[in-house]
Design an enzyme around this catalytic site. Structure first.
Site, PDB file in Angstrom:
ATOM      1  N   LYS A  18       0.836  -1.207   0.000  1.00 45.86           N
ATOM      2  CA  LYS A  18       0.000   0.000   0.000  1.00 45.86           C
ATOM      3  C   LYS A  18       0.871   1.258   0.000  1.00 45.86           C
ATOM      4  O   LYS A  18       0.632   2.184  -0.769  1.00 45.86           O
ATOM      5  CB  LYS A  18      -0.936   0.011   1.222  1.00 45.86           C
ATOM      6  CG  LYS A  18      -1.867  -1.198   1.309  1.00 45.86           C
ATOM      7  CD  LYS A  18      -2.829  -1.101   2.494  1.00 45.86           C
ATOM      8  CE  LYS A  18      -2.166  -1.106   3.856  1.00 45.86           C
ATOM      9  NZ  LYS A  18      -1.425  -2.377   4.155  1.00 45.86           N
ATOM     10  N   ARG A  89     -10.063   0.047   8.670  1.00 51.05           N
ATOM     11  CA  ARG A  89      -9.571  -1.278   9.061  1.00 51.05           C
ATOM     12  C   ARG A  89     -10.623  -2.110   9.760  1.00 51.05           C
ATOM     13  O   ARG A  89     -10.331  -3.244  10.162  1.00 51.05           O
ATOM     14  CB  ARG A  89      -8.403  -1.115  10.016  1.00 51.05           C
ATOM     15  CG  ARG A  89      -7.095  -0.920   9.333  1.00 51.05           C
ATOM     16  CD  ARG A  89      -6.058  -0.690  10.401  1.00 51.05           C
ATOM     17  NE  ARG A  89      -4.906  -1.500  10.220  1.00 51.05           N
ATOM     18  CZ  ARG A  89      -3.829  -1.127   9.522  1.00 51.05           C
ATOM     19  NH1 ARG A  89      -3.794   0.009   8.912  1.00 51.05           N
ATOM     20  NH2 ARG A  89      -2.808  -1.927   9.446  1.00 51.05           N
ATOM     21  N   ARG A 123      11.572  -5.582   5.333  1.00 51.31           N
ATOM     22  CA  ARG A 123      11.375  -4.153   5.031  1.00 51.31           C
ATOM     23  C   ARG A 123      12.368  -3.275   5.798  1.00 51.31           C
ATOM     24  O   ARG A 123      12.690  -3.541   6.946  1.00 51.31           O
ATOM     25  CB  ARG A 123       9.948  -3.730   5.408  1.00 51.31           C
ATOM     26  CG  ARG A 123       9.743  -2.214   5.304  1.00 51.31           C
ATOM     27  CD  ARG A 123       8.305  -1.793   5.291  1.00 51.31           C
ATOM     28  NE  ARG A 123       7.582  -2.304   6.443  1.00 51.31           N
ATOM     29  CZ  ARG A 123       6.259  -2.240   6.552  1.00 51.31           C
ATOM     30  NH1 ARG A 123       5.533  -1.709   5.592  1.00 51.31           N
ATOM     31  NH2 ARG A 123       5.667  -2.735   7.612  1.00 51.31           N
ATOM     32  N   ARG A 156      10.961  -1.152  11.221  1.00 49.95           N
ATOM     33  CA  ARG A 156       9.819  -0.751  12.039  1.00 49.95           C
ATOM     34  C   ARG A 156       9.701  -1.652  13.268  1.00 49.95           C
ATOM     35  O   ARG A 156       9.972  -2.840  13.190  1.00 49.95           O
ATOM     36  CB  ARG A 156       8.535  -0.850  11.199  1.00 49.95           C
ATOM     37  CG  ARG A 156       8.024   0.515  10.763  1.00 49.95           C
ATOM     38  CD  ARG A 156       6.963   0.448   9.716  1.00 49.95           C
ATOM     39  NE  ARG A 156       5.760  -0.271  10.133  1.00 49.95           N
ATOM     40  CZ  ARG A 156       4.639  -0.325   9.416  1.00 49.95           C
ATOM     41  NH1 ARG A 156       4.579   0.299   8.253  1.00 49.95           N
ATOM     42  NH2 ARG A 156       3.605  -1.006   9.847  1.00 49.95           N
ATOM     43  N   ARG A 167      -0.478  -9.033  13.442  1.00 52.11           N
ATOM     44  CA  ARG A 167      -1.093  -8.043  12.535  1.00 52.11           C
ATOM     45  C   ARG A 167      -1.890  -8.735  11.436  1.00 52.11           C
ATOM     46  O   ARG A 167      -2.968  -8.268  11.053  1.00 52.11           O
ATOM     47  CB  ARG A 167      -0.010  -7.147  11.919  1.00 52.11           C
ATOM     48  CG  ARG A 167       0.565  -6.147  12.919  1.00 52.11           C
ATOM     49  CD  ARG A 167       1.905  -5.599  12.471  1.00 52.11           C
ATOM     50  NE  ARG A 167       1.842  -4.905  11.207  1.00 52.11           N
ATOM     51  CZ  ARG A 167       2.880  -4.717  10.400  1.00 52.11           C
ATOM     52  NH1 ARG A 167       4.074  -5.191  10.726  1.00 52.11           N
ATOM     53  NH2 ARG A 167       2.732  -4.073   9.276  1.00 52.11           N
TER      54      ARG A 167
HETATM   55  P1  AP5 Z   1       4.748  -1.598   1.941  1.00 56.78           P
HETATM   56  O1  AP5 Z   1       4.469  -0.807   0.715  1.00 56.78           O
HETATM   57  O2  AP5 Z   1       5.447  -0.932   3.044  1.00 56.78           O
HETATM   58  O3  AP5 Z   1       3.414  -2.333   2.433  1.00 56.78           O
HETATM   59  P2  AP5 Z   1       2.133  -1.782   3.202  1.00 56.78           P
HETATM   60  O4  AP5 Z   1       0.953  -2.399   2.561  1.00 56.78           O
HETATM   61  O5  AP5 Z   1       2.174  -0.289   3.272  1.00 56.78           O
HETATM   62  O6  AP5 Z   1       2.368  -2.464   4.605  1.00 56.78           O
HETATM   63  P3  AP5 Z   1       2.244  -1.876   6.078  1.00 56.78           P
HETATM   64  O7  AP5 Z   1       2.999  -2.783   6.972  1.00 56.78           O
HETATM   65  O8  AP5 Z   1       2.604  -0.434   6.095  1.00 56.78           O
HETATM   66  O9  AP5 Z   1       0.726  -2.033   6.320  1.00 56.78           O
HETATM   67  P4  AP5 Z   1      -0.001  -2.066   7.664  1.00 56.78           P
HETATM   68  O10 AP5 Z   1      -1.375  -1.902   7.209  1.00 56.78           O
HETATM   69  O11 AP5 Z   1       0.266  -3.233   8.504  1.00 56.78           O
HETATM   70  O12 AP5 Z   1       0.698  -0.884   8.505  1.00 56.78           O
HETATM   71  P5  AP5 Z   1       0.210   0.571   8.884  1.00 56.78           P
HETATM   72  O13 AP5 Z   1       1.406   1.426   8.931  1.00 56.78           O
HETATM   73  O14 AP5 Z   1      -0.935   0.974   8.063  1.00 56.78           O
HETATM   74  O15 AP5 Z   1       5.593  -2.888   1.468  1.00 56.78           O
HETATM   75  C1  AP5 Z   1       6.052  -3.838   2.417  1.00 56.78           C
HETATM   76  C2  AP5 Z   1       7.464  -4.317   2.029  1.00 56.78           C
HETATM   77  O16 AP5 Z   1       7.403  -5.062   0.822  1.00 56.78           O
HETATM   78  C3  AP5 Z   1       8.468  -3.186   1.767  1.00 56.78           C
HETATM   79  O17 AP5 Z   1       9.735  -3.621   2.185  1.00 56.78           O
HETATM   80  C4  AP5 Z   1       8.424  -3.021   0.237  1.00 56.78           C
HETATM   81  O18 AP5 Z   1       9.642  -2.524  -0.263  1.00 56.78           O
HETATM   82  C5  AP5 Z   1       8.161  -4.444  -0.219  1.00 56.78           C
HETATM   83  N1  AP5 Z   1       7.309  -4.506  -1.415  1.00 56.78           N
HETATM   84  C6  AP5 Z   1       6.267  -3.711  -1.733  1.00 56.78           C
HETATM   85  N2  AP5 Z   1       5.680  -4.113  -2.873  1.00 56.78           N
HETATM   86  C7  AP5 Z   1       6.377  -5.228  -3.272  1.00 56.78           C
HETATM   87  C8  AP5 Z   1       6.247  -6.113  -4.375  1.00 56.78           C
HETATM   88  N3  AP5 Z   1       5.291  -5.930  -5.316  1.00 56.78           N
HETATM   89  N4  AP5 Z   1       7.103  -7.153  -4.463  1.00 56.78           N
HETATM   90  C9  AP5 Z   1       8.082  -7.342  -3.528  1.00 56.78           C
HETATM   91  N5  AP5 Z   1       8.253  -6.518  -2.446  1.00 56.78           N
HETATM   92  C10 AP5 Z   1       7.401  -5.479  -2.330  1.00 56.78           C
HETATM   93  O19 AP5 Z   1      -0.334   0.330  10.377  1.00 56.78           O
HETATM   94  C11 AP5 Z   1       0.531   0.050  11.445  1.00 56.78           C
HETATM   95  C12 AP5 Z   1      -0.232  -0.003  12.757  1.00 56.78           C
HETATM   96  O20 AP5 Z   1      -0.845   1.265  13.022  1.00 56.78           O
HETATM   97  C13 AP5 Z   1      -1.388  -1.002  12.834  1.00 56.78           C
HETATM   98  O21 AP5 Z   1      -0.935  -2.296  13.175  1.00 56.78           O
HETATM   99  C14 AP5 Z   1      -2.249  -0.375  13.915  1.00 56.78           C
HETATM  100  O22 AP5 Z   1      -1.730  -0.622  15.203  1.00 56.78           O
HETATM  101  C15 AP5 Z   1      -2.128   1.105  13.637  1.00 56.78           C
HETATM  102  N6  AP5 Z   1      -3.159   1.594  12.697  1.00 56.78           N
HETATM  103  C16 AP5 Z   1      -2.943   2.105  11.452  1.00 56.78           C
HETATM  104  N7  AP5 Z   1      -4.102   2.443  10.865  1.00 56.78           N
HETATM  105  C17 AP5 Z   1      -5.072   2.129  11.751  1.00 56.78           C
HETATM  106  C18 AP5 Z   1      -6.485   2.207  11.700  1.00 56.78           C
HETATM  107  N8  AP5 Z   1      -7.147   2.667  10.616  1.00 56.78           N
HETATM  108  N9  AP5 Z   1      -7.197   1.786  12.791  1.00 56.78           N
HETATM  109  C19 AP5 Z   1      -6.553   1.315  13.877  1.00 56.78           C
HETATM  110  N10 AP5 Z   1      -5.226   1.194  13.980  1.00 56.78           N
HETATM  111  C20 AP5 Z   1      -4.477   1.600  12.920  1.00 56.78           C
HETATM  112 MG    MG Z   2       2.308   1.120   4.847  1.00 55.80          MG
END
Ligand code: AP5
Ligand code: MG
Ligand code: ZN
Length: 209
Positions: A18, A89, A123, A156, A167
Site C-alpha cells: 500500500k 480497518r 522491510r 519498524r 497483525r
Molecule cells: P509496503 O508498501 O510498506 O506495504 P504496506 O501495505 O504499506 O504495509 P504496512 O505494513 O505499512 O501495512 P499495515 O497496514 O500493517 O501498517 P500501517 O502502517 O498501516 O511494502 C512492504 C514491504 O514489501 C516493503 O519492504 C516493500 O519494499 C516491499 N514490497 C512492496 N511491494 C512489493 C512487491 N510488489 N514485491 C516485492 N516486495 C514489495 O499500520 C501500522 C499499525 O498502526 C497497525 O498495526 C495499527 O496498530 C495502527 N493503525 C494504522 N491504521 C489504523 C487504523 N485505521 N485503525 C486502527 N489502527 C491503525
Molecule cells: Mg504502509
C-alpha cells in the site's frame, strides 16, 4: 486543467504494498497521501484517553476508532485528491468514512500470506522521509542508506515475526469484512499484488485508465 483529482482508497493486508504503490499514485496524480499508520507513528507517544498509540501498535493491535477517525477527518478536510492507505480497518471505520467523503476508486491489493511475511520482515524504512525499501526486493543504491535523503535506514518496531503474525490475524478478523463491504457494493477493483512492484503499478495504472 481544472480536472478533479481522484479520491482513491487502497485496501490490502499488512505488507501488500500500500505504501509503495501510494508513492506511485501520489506522483502520477498529484495526490495527498493520507495514511493513518504514518500519522500514528509520528505521534506514537501522544497521550490520549485510551493510552498511547504505541501500546497498540507495538502489539499489532488496532488503535481505538475515535483516535484514527479524527486523524482521517482532519486530513480529508484539507485534501483535494488523495490516496487513503491503512484506513478503514474495520466496519465501524468504513461506516464513518462513508459519512465524511465519497470515493472514486476502491482498489484491493491481494497478496499471499507467505509473501507478506517475507516482505514485512525484510522491510527497511527511512525514519526521516518515510521512503520504504526491502533488503531483497527493493534495495537502495547504497545498502542501509536512503536514496532520497541519505539517512540511515531502520526497521519498524512492528516488523518482527511475532508482531507481523498478530497483525495478519487482526487483518483477517477486522479488515477482511471491510473488503467484503466494498465488494458487496460492487465497487471493489481487485489487483493481484504478488507481482513485482513495477508489475503491480502497471496493473493499477491500466485499471484507472
Ligand atoms: P509496503 O508498501 O510498506 O506495504 P504496506 O501495505 O504499506 O504495509 P504496512 O505494513 O505499512 O501495512 P499495515 O497496514 O500493517 O501498517 P500501517 O502502517 O498501516 O511494502 C512492504 C514491504 O514489501 C516493503 O519492504 C516493500 O519494499 C516491499 N514490497 C512492496 N511491494 C512489493 C512487491 N510488489 N514485491 C516485492 N516486495 C514489495 O499500520 C501500522 C499499525 O498502526 C497497525 O498495526 C495499527 O496498530 C495502527 N493503525 C494504522 N491504521 C489504523 C487504523 N485505521 N485503525 C486502527 N489502527 C491503525
Ligand atoms: Mg504502509
Ligand atoms: Zn529518506
Amino acid at each position: 486543467m481544472g480536472t478533479e483529482r481522484p479520491r482513491i482508497l487502497l485496501l490490502g493486508p499488512p505488507g501488500a504494498g500500500k505504501g509503495t504503490q501510494s508513492e506511485n499514485l501520489v506522483s502520477a496524480f498529484d495526490l495527498d497521501h493520507v495514511t493513518t499508520g504514518d500519522a500514528l507513528r509520528a505521534n506514537k507517544d501522544m497521550e490520549t484517553e485510551y493510552g498511547t498509540p504505541r501500546e497498540y501498535m507495538d502489539a499489532g493491535e488496532l488503535v481505538p476508532d475515535p483516535v484514527v477517525n479524527e486523524i482521517v477527518a482532519a486530513a480529508l478536510e484539507d485534501a483535494d485528491g488523495y490516496v487513503l492507505d491503512g484506513y478503514p480497518r474495520n466496519l465501524s471505520q468504513a461506516e464513518y468514512l462513508d459519512e465524511i467523503t465519497t470515493l472514486d476508486h476502491v482498489l484491493f491489493l491481494d497478496v499471499d500470506r507467505e509473501e507478506l511475511l517475507r516482505r514485512l520482515t525484510g522491510r527497511r524504512v527511512c525514519p526521516e522521509c518515510g521512503k520504504t525499501y526491502h533488503v531483497e526486493f527493493n534495495q537502495p543504491e547504497t545498502e542501509g542508506v536512503c536514496d532520497a535523503c541519505g539517512s540511515e535506514l531502520t526497521q519498524r518496531d512492528d516488523d518482527t515475526e511475532d508482531v507481523v503474525n498478530e497483525r495478519l490475524d487482526v487483518y483477517d478478523e477486522n479488515t477482511l469484512p471491510v473488503v467484503e463491504y466494498y465488494r458487496d457494493q460492487g465497487e471493489l477493483i481487485e489487483i493481484d499484488g504478488n507481482d513485482s512492484p513495477d508489475g503491480v503499478w502497471e496493473t493499477i495504472q491500466s485499471t484507472l485508465e
